[in-house]
Each structure stands twice: as C-alpha cells, then as structure tokens.
Design an enzyme around this catalytic site. Structure first.
Site, PDB file in Angstrom:
ATOM      1  N   GLY A  41       0.789  -1.231   0.000  1.00 32.59           N
ATOM      2  CA  GLY A  41       0.000   0.000   0.000  1.00 32.59           C
ATOM      3  C   GLY A  41       0.817   1.275   0.000  1.00 32.59           C
ATOM      4  O   GLY A  41       0.272   2.363   0.159  1.00 32.59           O
TER       5      GLY A  41
ATOM      6  N   THR B 270       2.376   4.455  -1.332  1.00 32.02           N
ATOM      7  CA  THR B 270       2.113   5.310  -2.496  1.00 32.02           C
ATOM      8  C   THR B 270       3.097   6.471  -2.581  1.00 32.02           C
ATOM      9  O   THR B 270       3.300   7.031  -3.645  1.00 32.02           O
ATOM     10  CB  THR B 270       0.678   5.883  -2.448  1.00 32.02           C
TER      11      THR B 270
ATOM     12  N   HIS C  16       2.842   6.261   9.675  1.00 30.33           N
ATOM     13  CA  HIS C  16       1.520   6.789   9.964  1.00 30.33           C
ATOM     14  C   HIS C  16       1.277   6.630  11.468  1.00 30.33           C
ATOM     15  O   HIS C  16       1.480   5.546  12.011  1.00 30.33           O
ATOM     16  CB  HIS C  16       0.431   5.977   9.254  1.00 30.33           C
TER      17      HIS C  16
ATOM     18  N   HIS D 207       7.935   6.953   5.706  1.00 27.38           N
ATOM     19  CA  HIS D 207       7.061   7.657   6.645  1.00 27.38           C
ATOM     20  C   HIS D 207       6.346   6.642   7.523  1.00 27.38           C
ATOM     21  O   HIS D 207       6.070   5.523   7.097  1.00 27.38           O
ATOM     22  CB  HIS D 207       6.036   8.529   5.902  1.00 27.38           C
TER      23      HIS D 207
HETATM   24  P1  5GP Z   1       1.395   5.472   1.947  1.00 26.86           P
HETATM   25  O1  5GP Z   1       0.200   5.046   1.140  1.00 26.86           O
HETATM   26  O2  5GP Z   1       2.614   5.676   1.051  1.00 26.86           O
HETATM   27  O3  5GP Z   1       1.714   4.609   3.119  1.00 26.86           O
HETATM   28  O4  5GP Z   1       1.005   6.870   2.579  1.00 26.86           O
HETATM   29  C1  5GP Z   1       1.131   8.076   1.919  1.00 26.86           C
HETATM   30  C2  5GP Z   1       0.272   9.070   2.648  1.00 26.86           C
HETATM   31  O5  5GP Z   1       0.655  10.363   2.251  1.00 26.86           O
HETATM   32  C3  5GP Z   1      -1.235   8.945   2.327  1.00 26.86           C
HETATM   33  O6  5GP Z   1      -1.963   8.684   3.525  1.00 26.86           O
HETATM   34  C4  5GP Z   1      -1.592  10.298   1.709  1.00 26.86           C
HETATM   35  O7  5GP Z   1      -2.862  10.769   2.109  1.00 26.86           O
HETATM   36  C5  5GP Z   1      -0.461  11.194   2.199  1.00 26.86           C
HETATM   37  N1  5GP Z   1      -0.146  12.296   1.288  1.00 26.86           N
HETATM   38  C6  5GP Z   1       0.009  12.222  -0.056  1.00 26.86           C
HETATM   39  N2  5GP Z   1       0.313  13.432  -0.563  1.00 26.86           N
HETATM   40  C7  5GP Z   1       0.353  14.299   0.492  1.00 26.86           C
HETATM   41  C8  5GP Z   1       0.612  15.698   0.601  1.00 26.86           C
HETATM   42  O8  5GP Z   1       0.884  16.399  -0.367  1.00 26.86           O
HETATM   43  N3  5GP Z   1       0.570  16.236   1.852  1.00 26.86           N
HETATM   44  C9  5GP Z   1       0.285  15.469   2.966  1.00 26.86           C
HETATM   45  N4  5GP Z   1       0.261  16.117   4.141  1.00 26.86           N
HETATM   46  N5  5GP Z   1       0.043  14.155   2.892  1.00 26.86           N
HETATM   47  C10 5GP Z   1       0.069  13.570   1.671  1.00 26.86           C
END
Ligand code: 5GP
Ligand code: ZN
Length: 113
Positions: free
Chosen positions: A92, A94, A101, A99
């Site tokens: 998951g 993206t 969460h 990072h």
């Molecule tokens: P992943 O899916 O990679 O674990 O989490 C990426 C997270 O980054 C997602 O929850 C998404 O909402 C967040 N995200 C994507 N683009 C941005 C942005 O430009 N600013 C912030 N604050 N969060 C972002």
C-alpha cells in the site's frame, strides 16, 4: 527527483506541521483516515524502512522519539494509537519517502491487513 515529502521538508509544499527536530519532521496526513493521522518522516530522502542504515541507529532512535512526541502532542498517547509503515506497492505504499503513519482518536479496526 520529484518527491512530495522532500517538497514538504524543504518548505516548497505546504503542510500542517506537528513536530520538527534536526532530522525528523511530522505533519498531518492530507487525507485523514482517523481524527488523529500524522506522518513522521526523516528529512533525508530514503524510500522505505529497508533503507535505514544498519550500522547507525541514531536516525532510528530519533524517529522513534518523534513518534512518542507526536503521540503526546496530539493526545494519541491517551486515546491509543497505531503506528504503520508501508514498504512497497503490494503493502500500500504510495509515497516512496519513508514515513510512519500515526493513527488514533477513534476505535481502530482489529484488522492488520
Ligand atoms: P502510503 O500510502 O505511502 O503509506 O502513505 C502516503 C500518505 O501520504 C497517504 O496517507 C496520503 O494521504 C499522504 N499524502 C500524499 N500526498 C500528500 C501531501 O501532499 N501532503 C500530505 N500532508 N500528505 C500527503
Ligand atoms: Zn523524498
């Protein structure tokens, strides 16, 4: 390199900052999945948890400390919270800048995926 989180780190992309130290920044997720949804990010670009150095645990401890500090600052420490880091598209991921969460402020599902 076109990286959203590098853009947030260097101030080119706005964010709602929650915490910042010399090597770590934390800001609210743009699409909150829970009342508390903060991302804890190393300022230095690396793709995932697998790119953290094996021979220098300093950054790892700073990330862990930042997670605890964000939990205190947001109230997640009291309400309960979950820490998630995704590695790879099947899991998951993206945004390909490491990072964590931090999710809290409501009852979370038992499911771990
Ligand atoms: P992943 O899916 O990679 O674990 O989490 C990426 C997270 O980054 C997602 O929850 C998404 O909402 C967040 N995200 C994507 N683009 C941005 C942005 O430009 N600013 C912030 N604050 N969060 C972002
Ligand atoms: Zn980056």
């Amino acid at each position: 390199m076109d990286c959203i989180f590098c853009g947030i780190v260097n101030g080119q992309i706005p964010s709602k900052k929650v915490f910042e130290s010399d090597e770590v920044i934390a800001f609210e997720d743009i699409q909150k999945a829970a009342p508390i949804h903060v991302l804890v990010v190393p300022k230095r670009h690396m793709e995932s948890i697998m790119d953290l150095p094996d021979d220098d645990l300093t950054l790892l401890s700073k990330l862990q400390q930042a997670i605890k500090e964000v939990a205190r600052l947001t109230g997640a420490a009291e309400s309960g919270f979950r820490v998630i880091t995704n590695k790879g598209t099947p899991a998951g991921q993206t945004v390909f800048h490491l990072h964590y969460h931090i999710l809290g402020g409501r009852e979370l599902e038992r499911s771990l995926g």
